[in-house]
Design a protein around this motif. Structure first.
Motif, PDB file in Angstrom:
ATOM      1  N   PHE A 138       2.745 -14.779  -0.997  1.00 39.97           N
ATOM      2  CA  PHE A 138       4.337 -14.623  -1.035  1.00 39.97           C
ATOM      3  C   PHE A 138       4.990 -15.761  -0.230  1.00 39.97           C
ATOM      4  N   GLU A 139       4.391 -16.021   1.107  1.00 38.03           N
ATOM      5  CA  GLU A 139       4.951 -17.307   1.959  1.00 38.03           C
ATOM      6  C   GLU A 139       4.579 -18.630   1.437  1.00 38.03           C
ATOM      7  N   ASP A 140       3.376 -18.534   0.783  1.00 38.99           N
ATOM      8  CA  ASP A 140       3.022 -19.950   0.315  1.00 38.99           C
ATOM      9  C   ASP A 140       4.054 -20.121  -0.846  1.00 38.99           C
ATOM     10  N   LEU A 141       4.145 -19.272  -1.918  1.00 43.00           N
ATOM     11  CA  LEU A 141       5.287 -19.597  -2.976  1.00 43.00           C
ATOM     12  C   LEU A 141       6.545 -20.014  -2.291  1.00 43.00           C
ATOM     13  N   ASP A 191      13.943  -8.195   0.537  1.00 47.68           N
ATOM     14  CA  ASP A 191      15.305  -8.921   1.090  1.00 47.68           C
ATOM     15  C   ASP A 191      14.887 -10.450   1.140  1.00 47.68           C
ATOM     16  N   ILE A 192      13.991 -10.752   1.528  1.00 52.30           N
ATOM     17  CA  ILE A 192      13.645 -12.325   1.526  1.00 52.30           C
ATOM     18  C   ILE A 192      13.510 -12.865   0.321  1.00 52.30           C
ATOM     19  N   TRP A 193      13.095 -12.246  -0.637  1.00 51.02           N
ATOM     20  CA  TRP A 193      13.077 -12.817  -2.097  1.00 51.02           C
ATOM     21  C   TRP A 193      14.379 -12.718  -2.584  1.00 51.02           C
ATOM     22  N   THR A 194      15.271 -11.642  -2.252  1.00 51.40           N
ATOM     23  CA  THR A 194      16.546 -11.740  -2.694  1.00 51.40           C
ATOM     24  C   THR A 194      17.393 -12.647  -2.295  1.00 51.40           C
TER      25      THR A 194
END
Length: 199
Positions: free
Chosen positions: A9-12, A67-70
């Protein structure tokens, strides 16, 4: 401890930020709509993959990652909109510059055509003036020739008048001499006939 899903997720997310940086750099130079659409599609794919990574994340971390993705998704959409507006504005400005350039070229072409028309009219007027000047020159030449002829005739007339005046003067002198001779003869006759003493 970070799971493999959260690491992915962080890499993306890092890849998404890298695409943003690329688009910003390209927009300062020669970003065109086709390149922007291709890079936007890549970014959309990364956002989608980030959303998929949430499903394999442990429940305890899903809330924070969601929340981070949003937040990242909203920022990405806002970024795309901003860059799309910027690209449209640049394209519109380029189109306006092109339109102004075309308008200037058309005005220049019209000015050249008008100048060419004025030049042709001026040339035609010049030809007419040259023709008229030629006719006037011929007329002046004929007038000068007539004046020369008149001057010559006047000189001949002056010569003839001087000759006539000399003859008149000569005739007057002769007439006076004749009159004087006649008077003298008359006086002699009168003397001999009437005034001479008789013997």
């Amino acid at each position: 401890m970070m799971t493999s899903s959260s690491q992915r997720f962080e890499d993306l997310k890092d890849e998404l930020n890298a695409i943003k940086d690329k688009i910003r750099v390209q927009s300062q130079h020669n970003l065109n709509e086709l390149t922007f659409r291709r890079m936007s599609s890549e970014g959309d794919q990364l956002v989608y993959q980030m959303r998929r990574e949430l499903t394999s994340t442990p429940a305890i971390a899903q809330k924070e990652m969601l929340d981070i993705w949003t937040d990242e998704s909203n920022q990405w959409q806002a970024f795309k909109q901003q860059m799309d507006d910027h690209l449209r504005s640049a394209t519109s400005a380029a189109g306006n510059d092109l339109s102004r350039g075309i308008a200037i070229l058309e005005r220049t072409s019209n000015s050249v055509q008008r100048a060419e028309m004025v030049s042709r009219e001026t040339e035609a007027i010049g030809q007419e003036v040259i023709g008229e000047l030629g006719e006037q020159r011929e007329a002046l030449t004929r007038t000068r020739d007539r004046l020369d002829g008149t001057n010559h005739d006047l000189k001949r007339s002056n010569v003839i008048l001087r000759q006539i005046n000399r003859r008149l003067l000569t005739n007057k002198c002769l007439l006076i001499v004749i009159i004087l001779i006649e008077i003298l003869i008359l006086m002699v006759v009168v003397y001999f006939k009437y005034l001479r003493p008789k013997k």
